[in-house]
Every structure is written in C-alpha cells, then in structure tokens.
Design a protein around this motif. Structure first.
Motif, mmCIF file in Angstrom:
data_model
loop_
_atom_site.group_PDB
_atom_site.id
_atom_site.type_symbol
_atom_site.label_atom_id
_atom_site.label_comp_id
_atom_site.label_asym_id
_atom_site.label_seq_id
_atom_site.Cartn_x
_atom_site.Cartn_y
_atom_site.Cartn_z
ATOM 1 N N LYS A 90 -5.015 -61.075 3.156
ATOM 2 C CA LYS A 90 -5.061 -61.791 1.878
ATOM 3 C C LYS A 90 -3.880 -61.476 0.978
ATOM 4 C CE LYS A 90 -9.998 -62.594 1.591
ATOM 5 N NZ LYS A 90 -11.255 -62.158 0.964
ATOM 6 N N LYS A 102 -0.330 -61.493 -0.560
ATOM 7 C CA LYS A 102 0.718 -62.516 -0.569
ATOM 8 C C LYS A 102 2.112 -61.916 -0.763
ATOM 9 C CE LYS A 102 -2.395 -66.057 -2.354
ATOM 10 N NZ LYS A 102 -2.870 -66.653 -3.619
ATOM 11 N N CYS A 126 3.587 -60.339 -3.240
ATOM 12 C CA CYS A 126 4.289 -60.663 -4.491
ATOM 13 C C CYS A 126 5.100 -59.478 -5.009
ATOM 14 C CB CYS A 126 3.301 -61.132 -5.552
ATOM 15 S SG CYS A 126 2.153 -59.888 -6.144
ATOM 16 N N ALA A 131 -3.929 -51.768 -8.088
ATOM 17 C CA ALA A 131 -5.083 -52.643 -7.895
ATOM 18 C C ALA A 131 -5.379 -53.449 -9.158
ATOM 19 C CB ALA A 131 -6.294 -51.817 -7.492
ATOM 20 N N VAL A 132 -5.125 -52.849 -10.342
ATOM 21 C CA VAL A 132 -5.397 -53.551 -11.597
ATOM 22 C C VAL A 132 -4.472 -54.748 -11.770
ATOM 23 C CG1 VAL A 132 -5.336 -53.320 -14.123
ATOM 24 C CG2 VAL A 132 -6.384 -51.547 -12.757
ATOM 25 N N VAL A 133 -3.212 -54.622 -11.373
ATOM 26 C CA VAL A 133 -2.276 -55.743 -11.548
ATOM 27 C C VAL A 133 -2.247 -56.697 -10.351
ATOM 28 C CG1 VAL A 133 -0.721 -54.605 -13.181
ATOM 29 C CG2 VAL A 133 -0.288 -54.407 -10.738
ATOM 30 N N CYS A 134 -2.969 -56.370 -9.292
ATOM 31 C CA CYS A 134 -2.922 -57.231 -8.103
ATOM 32 C C CYS A 134 -3.597 -58.566 -8.382
ATOM 33 C CB CYS A 134 -3.604 -56.546 -6.919
ATOM 34 S SG CYS A 134 -3.665 -57.626 -5.484
ATOM 35 N N PRO A 135 -2.872 -59.683 -8.295
ATOM 36 C CA PRO A 135 -3.478 -60.976 -8.619
ATOM 37 C C PRO A 135 -4.526 -61.421 -7.602
ATOM 38 C CG PRO A 135 -1.080 -61.125 -8.612
ATOM 39 C CD PRO A 135 -1.452 -59.833 -7.973
ATOM 40 N N ASP A 136 -4.460 -60.896 -6.404
ATOM 41 C CA ASP A 136 -5.376 -61.369 -5.375
ATOM 42 C C ASP A 136 -6.455 -60.351 -5.011
ATOM 43 O OD1 ASP A 136 -4.248 -64.089 -4.456
ATOM 44 O OD2 ASP A 136 -2.499 -62.803 -4.686
ATOM 45 N N SER A 137 -6.535 -59.272 -5.796
ATOM 46 C CA SER A 137 -7.583 -58.250 -5.624
ATOM 47 C C SER A 137 -7.689 -57.774 -4.177
ATOM 48 C CB SER A 137 -8.950 -58.780 -6.075
ATOM 49 O OG SER A 137 -8.871 -59.264 -7.374
ATOM 50 N N ILE A 147 -6.404 -54.823 -3.123
ATOM 51 C CA ILE A 147 -6.256 -53.376 -3.006
ATOM 52 C C ILE A 147 -7.549 -52.675 -3.428
ATOM 53 C CG2 ILE A 147 -4.896 -51.367 -3.730
ATOM 54 C CD1 ILE A 147 -2.564 -53.229 -4.281
ATOM 55 N N TYR A 205 -11.787 -48.047 -7.488
ATOM 56 C CA TYR A 205 -11.494 -49.395 -7.979
ATOM 57 C C TYR A 205 -11.357 -50.343 -6.796
ATOM 58 C CZ TYR A 205 -9.470 -53.053 -10.892
ATOM 59 O OH TYR A 205 -9.254 -54.230 -11.564
ATOM 60 N N VAL A 255 -9.763 -67.122 -0.516
ATOM 61 C CA VAL A 255 -8.383 -66.745 -0.861
ATOM 62 C C VAL A 255 -7.882 -67.706 -1.937
ATOM 63 C CG1 VAL A 255 -6.031 -66.444 0.014
ATOM 64 C CG2 VAL A 255 -7.969 -65.872 1.457
ATOM 65 N N PRO A 312 2.073 -66.493 -4.956
ATOM 66 C CA PRO A 312 2.133 -65.031 -5.014
ATOM 67 C C PRO A 312 2.556 -64.550 -6.405
ATOM 68 C CG PRO A 312 3.219 -65.827 -3.041
ATOM 69 C CD PRO A 312 2.872 -67.031 -3.853
ATOM 70 N N GLY A 313 1.828 -63.591 -6.951
ATOM 71 C CA GLY A 313 2.202 -63.000 -8.236
ATOM 72 C C GLY A 313 1.761 -63.769 -9.456
ATOM 73 N N CYS A 314 0.963 -64.819 -9.293
ATOM 74 C CA CYS A 314 0.548 -65.639 -10.442
ATOM 75 C C CYS A 314 -0.419 -64.867 -11.337
ATOM 76 C CB CYS A 314 -0.120 -66.911 -9.948
ATOM 77 S SG CYS A 314 -0.670 -67.967 -11.295
ATOM 78 N N GLY A 360 -4.506 -65.111 -11.137
ATOM 79 C CA GLY A 360 -5.321 -64.255 -10.292
ATOM 80 C C GLY A 360 -5.801 -63.023 -11.035
ATOM 81 N N VAL A 361 -4.905 -62.437 -11.848
ATOM 82 C CA VAL A 361 -5.264 -61.220 -12.586
ATOM 83 C C VAL A 361 -6.321 -61.568 -13.646
ATOM 84 C CG1 VAL A 361 -4.385 -59.265 -13.901
ATOM 85 C CG2 VAL A 361 -2.914 -60.391 -12.247
ATOM 86 N N LYS A 379 -9.666 -62.080 -12.158
ATOM 87 C CA LYS A 379 -10.256 -60.796 -11.778
ATOM 88 C C LYS A 379 -10.842 -60.092 -13.000
ATOM 89 C CE LYS A 379 -7.350 -57.514 -10.979
ATOM 90 N NZ LYS A 379 -6.288 -56.807 -10.253
ATOM 91 N N VAL A 384 -0.717 -59.733 -18.899
ATOM 92 C CA VAL A 384 -1.311 -58.972 -17.796
ATOM 93 C C VAL A 384 -0.268 -58.510 -16.771
ATOM 94 C CG1 VAL A 384 -3.580 -60.002 -17.991
ATOM 95 C CG2 VAL A 384 -1.882 -61.112 -16.565
ATOM 96 N N PRO A 434 8.209 -62.952 -8.358
ATOM 97 C CA PRO A 434 7.163 -62.534 -9.305
ATOM 98 C C PRO A 434 7.607 -61.390 -10.222
ATOM 99 C CG PRO A 434 6.211 -62.885 -7.152
ATOM 100 C CD PRO A 434 7.690 -63.032 -6.982
#
Lengths: 73, 253
Positions: free
Chosen positions: A13, A15, A17, A58-64, A66, B14, B24, B29-31, B34-35, B38, B187, B230
């Motif tokens: 999953k 990407k 980035c 993990a906090v900044v990971c956009p795709d969660s 980690i 975490y 998914v 990537p890096g958008c 997503g954050v 979450k 973010v 990103p």
C-alpha cells in the motif's frame, strides 16, 4: 529513559511519497531500491538500530501504511 | 534488542485507525487528503462516535471519501456540502455531521452555501482543504490560487488585473456570528498533524455542545498539479502558502 522502536510497513500500500523519510528525526527510514507491484519504491528501516519508535513517520503517512512498536530499554 | 522482539502486539504504539477501511486511497502519493482522512478517523475512533457520525463528501478529489472512512456518508452536488450537512443535522440533531470540502468546492462554487451555513450557525463541522488549485480536474486556477502561481489556466502566473486577488475565505467566515471555532492548520509535519487532530476533536466537541459551526482549514499540497515531488511540495507550501495563509486559530469561543 531510552526507547527503542521498530516499524512495520504495508509495502503493497506504500506509494513511496517519501514524507516519512523527510520527517524521521533519526534518519532511520529510506525508500527501498525495490518497488512494489504498483511500481512504487516503498519505505523501510534502513538503520533499524536508530529507530526510537517516536511514530512521527506514521503520523504524517498519508496512506496509514506504517505501524509503530516501541519498548523501554 | 532485536527488531523481531520489538514487533509484538504488547509494544504497539501507533497504527492505522480501525475507522479507516482497507481500501487503498486513490490519492496521489504524498497527498494531504490521506493525512486528514486519517486524523478524522482517529478522532471518530477516540470519541467512539463511529455510529453517530455522518459525513458529507464533496465534488473534488475527496469525492470518494466514503470509500475510506467507515461512517455514514452522503455525497453532495458541487459546493453544496454545507447545505446537505444542514439538512442532515436538522433531521438528526443528535448525530455528528462533518462536511469535507476542497477549495474549489468551498471557496468557489459553494461560497453561498458555506457563508450562509456558517452565518446560521449550524452545529456542523466543516473541514476545508486548501491546496490553492483545482486538483481533480487537472490543476486549473482556484479562487485561493496565489498571485504569480502557475496553473493550467494561468500559465504565466495569476495576475491581479486579470484574475483578481486570492480569496481568504476562512478570514471571511471567522467574522460571521454563527461560527464558534475557525482555525487554519497544516499536516506536513507530525506536530502540525497532531495540532490538526486536536482542532478536529475540538470541532466535534463544539458540535455536541451546540456552540455553532466549526471550520478547520487545512493548508495542503497538490504535488501532482504543482508539478513537484511530495517533499518539495511541502517545502513550497511552507515558503509560499504560509505567508499568505498564516496558521493559527482565527476564532475560538
């Protein structure tokens, strides 16, 4: 008190980035030379000994992707 | 201690929120979307309001938000998320209603809806993602595009004579009597993400206390349409977006 940590990356999953790499305070994470099935280079612990389990990546990971584990040593 | 010994359920600190689905995300990537998704999911999980929250997804990149956060959703016509959220909140006053919008949706076609919903002081939460561009349609100029910023429709940069000034819609909304909490966050760093999460939680609490509308602007990146990586996009945002869109609470009462 010192901490030691480790991350688990959902490589399919990820990407690639690189936001986690830029935000890792101990430069533990890097993007792999290999790619996943979608062609993205996924992140991994290049220097596992350095990880403190701070969970910033993990906090900044956009795709969660980690998951962070941490122990006191 | 070996990595294998650390990776153990009892050492977990975490991970992915249970409110997020396993789909998914379609975002680049890096958008920043997503954050924010979450953080929203984490707040819903922490407050234990998964079955009491109704989201309204916009038209824009976040149109598929209903695929990613496991709550009840509606999908509004372009810009009409606050109107739909108003109706939902009035029909179900004990539910938490959150409208999730981008800058093209909220600040352009939906200006009337957001201004009037905020002026009426509907007890809803509005999350406003401002990346200064139309992301989904291919990077056209948005009302929030900065002066001299190059987009698909302003290839030589946005000019004041031709395109007018960038719209600080959050400052406008902060002046309205109906709003109780208006803030601007980002973010791109862990600290920023944690502050944004606290702001989202506060907005939900305000909604429960019937204090009025809470709006959280998240200054975001669109690395694909800014044509950067990103990480570069995050740096560009800090250098160029933050001077015009300064972070912090505009209103809190």
């Amino acid at each position: 008190m010192a901490f030691k940590g480790a991350i688990v990356v959902d490589t399919e999953k990820c990407k690639g980035c690189g936001v986690c790499v830029a935000n890792c305070p101990t430069q533990t994470i890097a993007l792999a030379k290999k790619v996943n099935s979608k062609g993205y280079p996924y992140c991994y612990m290049e220097f596992p000994d350095k990880c403190t389990g701070c969970s910033n990546c993990a906090v900044v990971c956009p795709d969660s992707v980690i998951t962070v584990y941490r122990v006191k040593i | 201690m070996d990595v294998k010994d650390i990776i153990n359920p009892e050492n977990f600190v975490y991970g992915k929120s249970k409110v997020l689905t396993d789909t998914v995300m379609h975002y680049c990537p890096g958008c920043s979307h997503g954050v924010v998704h979450k953080l929203l999911a984490e707040v819903i999980e922490e407050m234990d309001i998964q079955d009491k929250t109704i989201g309204v997804s916009p038209v824009g990149c976040a149109v598929f938000a209903y695929k990613y956060i496991d709550i009840d959703w509606q999908q509004a016509a372009h810009g009409r998320a606050p109107a739909l959220a108003t109706a939902t909140k009035r029909l179900y006053p004990d539910k938490y209603v959150v409208a999730y919008q981008g800058d093209g949706d909220l600040a352009s076609i939906g200006t009337a809806e957001i201004i009037h919903a905020c002026n009426r002081g509907e007890n809803i939460v509005v999350i406003f993602i401002n990346n200064a561009i139309y992301g989904m349609t291919g990077g056209q100029m948005a009302p929030t595009t900065l002066i001299d910023m190059k987009t698909a429709t302003t290839p030589y940069g946005r000019s004041v004579e031709l395109n007018g000034h960038p719209l600080k819609i959050t400052e406008l909304i902060a002046q309205l009597e109906g709003t109780c909490f208006v803030t601007r966050q980002a973010v791109h760093t862990p600290a920023g993400a944690r502050r944004t999460k606290r702001a989202i939680r506060k907005a939900f609490e305000n909604s429960a206390q019937k204090k009025g509308t809470s709006l959280i602007e998240v200054v975001s990146t669109c690395n694909s349409n800014w044509k950067m990586s990103p990480v570069q996009a995050n740096e560009w945002m800090v250098e160029n977006m933050f001077p015009f869109y300064p972070l912090g609470d505009l209103k809190d009462r």
